[in-house]
Design an enzyme around this catalytic site. Structure first.
Site, PDB file in Angstrom:
ATOM      1  N   HIS A  72      16.199  73.210  78.723  1.00 42.98           N
ATOM      2  CA  HIS A  72      17.491  73.166  79.419  1.00 42.98           C
ATOM      3  C   HIS A  72      17.797  74.443  80.201  1.00 42.98           C
ATOM      4  O   HIS A  72      18.958  74.753  80.434  1.00 42.98           O
ATOM      5  CB  HIS A  72      18.609  72.879  78.405  1.00 42.98           C
ATOM      6  CG  HIS A  72      18.516  71.508  77.826  1.00 42.98           C
ATOM      7  ND1 HIS A  72      19.161  71.116  76.669  1.00 42.98           N
ATOM      8  CD2 HIS A  72      17.819  70.415  78.221  1.00 42.98           C
ATOM      9  CE1 HIS A  72      18.876  69.855  76.406  1.00 42.98           C
ATOM     10  NE2 HIS A  72      18.057  69.408  77.331  1.00 42.98           N
ATOM     11  N   ASP A 103      11.730  59.824  74.218  1.00 39.63           N
ATOM     12  CA  ASP A 103      10.631  58.882  74.419  1.00 39.63           C
ATOM     13  C   ASP A 103      10.393  58.117  73.123  1.00 39.63           C
ATOM     14  O   ASP A 103      10.164  58.736  72.076  1.00 39.63           O
ATOM     15  CB  ASP A 103       9.355  59.664  74.756  1.00 39.63           C
ATOM     16  CG  ASP A 103       9.410  60.253  76.148  1.00 39.63           C
ATOM     17  OD1 ASP A 103       9.354  59.483  77.113  1.00 39.63           O
ATOM     18  OD2 ASP A 103       9.517  61.495  76.267  1.00 39.63           O
ATOM     19  N   HIS A 137      10.586  67.896  63.980  1.00 38.72           N
ATOM     20  CA  HIS A 137      10.603  68.573  65.284  1.00 38.72           C
ATOM     21  C   HIS A 137      10.412  70.076  65.009  1.00 38.72           C
ATOM     22  O   HIS A 137      10.055  70.468  63.894  1.00 38.72           O
ATOM     23  CB  HIS A 137      11.904  68.279  66.048  1.00 38.72           C
ATOM     24  CG  HIS A 137      11.694  68.262  67.540  1.00 38.72           C
ATOM     25  ND1 HIS A 137      11.438  69.412  68.247  1.00 38.72           N
ATOM     26  CD2 HIS A 137      11.683  67.244  68.444  1.00 38.72           C
ATOM     27  CE1 HIS A 137      11.277  69.108  69.533  1.00 38.72           C
ATOM     28  NE2 HIS A 137      11.412  67.785  69.681  1.00 38.72           N
TER      29      HIS A 137
HETATM   30  C1  FMN Z   1       5.060  63.662  77.033  1.00 35.89           C
HETATM   31  C2  FMN Z   1       5.750  64.005  75.763  1.00 35.89           C
HETATM   32  C3  FMN Z   1       7.073  63.607  75.578  1.00 35.89           C
HETATM   33  C4  FMN Z   1       7.740  63.917  74.394  1.00 35.89           C
HETATM   34  N1  FMN Z   1       9.020  63.445  74.232  1.00 35.89           N
HETATM   35  C5  FMN Z   1       9.638  63.669  73.044  1.00 35.89           C
HETATM   36  C6  FMN Z   1      10.941  63.135  72.818  1.00 35.89           C
HETATM   37  O1  FMN Z   1      11.530  62.481  73.673  1.00 35.89           O
HETATM   38  N2  FMN Z   1      11.519  63.379  71.617  1.00 35.89           N
HETATM   39  C7  FMN Z   1      10.895  64.109  70.638  1.00 35.89           C
HETATM   40  O2  FMN Z   1      11.450  64.303  69.578  1.00 35.89           O
HETATM   41  N3  FMN Z   1       9.665  64.604  70.827  1.00 35.89           N
HETATM   42  C8  FMN Z   1       9.033  64.416  72.005  1.00 35.89           C
HETATM   43  N4  FMN Z   1       7.779  64.943  72.194  1.00 35.89           N
HETATM   44  C9  FMN Z   1       7.145  65.715  71.119  1.00 35.89           C
HETATM   45  C10 FMN Z   1       7.818  67.036  70.816  1.00 35.89           C
HETATM   46  O3  FMN Z   1       7.850  67.887  71.925  1.00 35.89           O
HETATM   47  C11 FMN Z   1       7.090  67.701  69.640  1.00 35.89           C
HETATM   48  O4  FMN Z   1       6.896  66.796  68.605  1.00 35.89           O
HETATM   49  C12 FMN Z   1       7.880  68.874  69.091  1.00 35.89           C
HETATM   50  O5  FMN Z   1       7.901  69.908  70.035  1.00 35.89           O
HETATM   51  C13 FMN Z   1       7.293  69.438  67.782  1.00 35.89           C
HETATM   52  O6  FMN Z   1       5.990  69.868  67.972  1.00 35.89           O
HETATM   53  P1  FMN Z   1       4.736  69.245  67.186  1.00 35.89           P
HETATM   54  O7  FMN Z   1       4.952  67.761  67.147  1.00 35.89           O
HETATM   55  O8  FMN Z   1       3.551  69.608  68.027  1.00 35.89           O
HETATM   56  O9  FMN Z   1       4.735  69.848  65.823  1.00 35.89           O
HETATM   57  C14 FMN Z   1       7.087  64.658  73.383  1.00 35.89           C
HETATM   58  C15 FMN Z   1       5.764  65.073  73.573  1.00 35.89           C
HETATM   59  C16 FMN Z   1       5.098  64.747  74.750  1.00 35.89           C
HETATM   60  C17 FMN Z   1       3.674  65.168  74.915  1.00 35.89           C
END
Ligand code: FMN
Length: 404
Positions: free
Chosen positions: A17, A352, A104
């Site tokens: 943001h 997503d 998260h």
């Molecule tokens: C293209 C893409 C879109 C993402 N969109 C979301 C989202 O809308 N909501 C969410 O909670 N995590 C989303 N993520 C995942 C989070 O960024 C991620 O799970 C979070 O930063 C924690 O990191 P880790 O899962 O690698 O431990 C997305 C990841 C990618 C690659």
């Protein structure tokens, strides 16, 4: 660190943001013809709001090239690029002032830095990956023009729905495990021929239409249940030269795994036959050598995934990346607040339901950066060696024999 690569170095900046995100790319060769459109095409494949299977956050993700090129040609100096954040809605995240989102990065960022972005995922958000996609598109353009290298990723599974050509009948009967092939012929044909146009025909980015339709229904079901679902992405790299990869710590597959597991939400990486290769005997798994039409050595099969000893062997590289279900879900979950008070979190915000359709250009970008970096390193080694007087005194067993 926020920098990836040695000879081709990409540094990204930005949070979900803040005013803008971007990258500095150092090491891009001079003389590369490059336009914003070459980059935008990949950013458009990553941007949110592409279909009803992705987050509705509306970002145009228009790339602004700041430095490093003139008249559409790179100067060899650092390329700076910027992408503005336009559709921030920090108020969507007010519950997460109280609650770290389960699975998260809110808790771990706060533990690590002692302070965190006031809204959204901050630096952990996948918003940052737009900058990687832009940087990767520059690497990819060089690789395509200089070597004809092609990098194509596609969705190979969503939840338990797998692209059928990837699934091989696997017997649990250990007496007959030599009857199991690590990957089917159909799947190998798909890797040899798949194009981005075919991948983009369906919003899921799965190139097998019937499976794609089932995947779409699964993602919609997750969305309607205020839930999320994971999946896998398969990627193939074609026309790679041999000799890329820096043993022993920067082997080709080690760099690839590092790059892929740096993408948010990734949980697994496998190359070639991967974990399936661990189920078959060596006699089935070995890639026998054959003479190619041009007289060079090739392999009959490619269970190695184009890499042996951490060095590319000129066969196609293919690998698979596992993505977890996104953590932010609107379904109420029993959890605890930052101060330990038990409670229930139903996250608001735009998220997503499944990340794999949008992860495709991110996987391609990270693969491009790895190839570009290792290619520049190998080219500089070869250029340095080529300046030395030829050696004619070595025993024949120490050098490659001439082609027949
Ligand atoms: C293209 C893409 C879109 C993402 N969109 C979301 C989202 O809308 N909501 C969410 O909670 N995590 C989303 N993520 C995942 C989070 O960024 C991620 O799970 C979070 O930063 C924690 O990191 P880790 O899962 O690698 O431990 C997305 C990841 C990618 C690659």
């Amino acid at each position: 660190m926020s920098t990836f690569g040695t000879a081709f170095r990409v540094t990204t900046f930005g949070e979900s943001h803040c005013a803008s995100i971007g990258a500095i790319i150092d090491g891009c060769p001079p003389g590369l013809q490059l336009s914003p459109a070459d980059i935008q095409v990949q950013l458009n494949r990553r941007r949110p709001g592409q279909s009803d299977l992705t987050t509705p956050r509306n970002e145009k993700d228009a790339v602004l090239l700041q430095s490093g090129l003139e008249h559409g040609v790179t100067l060899g100096t650092p390329i700076g690029l910027l992408i503005r954040n336009e559709d921030q809605r920090p108020h969507d995240y007010s519950e997460t002032d109280l609650y770290p989102r389960p699975s998260h990065a809110d808790f771990t960022y706060l533990e690590k830095y002692g302070v965190k972005a006031s809204s959204g995922g901050g630096r952990s958000s996948a918003r940052e990956t737009a900058a990687r996609v832009a940087a990767g598109a520059i690497a990819e353009r060089y690789l395509k023009l200089a070597h004809g290298i092609e990098i194509i990723a596609f969705v190979s599974s969503v939840g338990k729905i797998h692209i059928p050509v990837a699934a091989v009948s696997s017997s649990e009967d250990d007496e007959n495990d030599d009857a199991v092939e690590p990957l089917s012929d159909e799947f190998r044909k798909l890797l040899a021929s798949i194009s981005r146009e075919e991948v983009d025909k369906h919003p899921t980015r799965c190139p097998h239409f019937e499976t794609a339709e089932r995947m779409k229904k699964r993602i919609v079901r997750a969305k309607e249940a205020l839930d999320s679902i994971g999946g896998t992405v398969t990627c193939v790299i074609r026309n790679l030269p041999s000799g890329l990869g820096e043993p022993v710590f920067d082997k080709f597959e080690a760099k690839l795994a590092h790059a892929m597991l740096s993408i948010p939400a990734t949980k697994g990486f496998e190359i070639g036959s991967g974990f399936r290769g661990a189920e078959v005997p060596g006699s089935k798994h070995n890639d026998a050598f054959v003479r190619r039409a041009d007289g060079s050595l090739g392999t009959e099969t490619n269970w190695s995934g184009g890499v042996q000893g951490g060095i590319t062997n000129r066969e196609d590289v293919y690998f698979r990346v596992g993505f977890k279900p996104p953590a932010t879900i609107s379904q109420a979950q029993a959890t605890a607040q930052y101060d330990g008070t038990p409670g229930s979190l139903a996250a608001r915000g735009r998220h997503d339901p499944c990340v794999v359709p949008r992860a495709i250009p991110i996987v391609e970008a990270m693969a491009s950066m790895v190839v570009m970096d290792l290619l520049l390193i190998q080219k500089s080694r070869q250029a340095a060696a080529s300046l030395l007087p030829p050696i004619t005194t070595l025993p024949a067993t120490m050098v490659m024999p001439p082609k027949v």
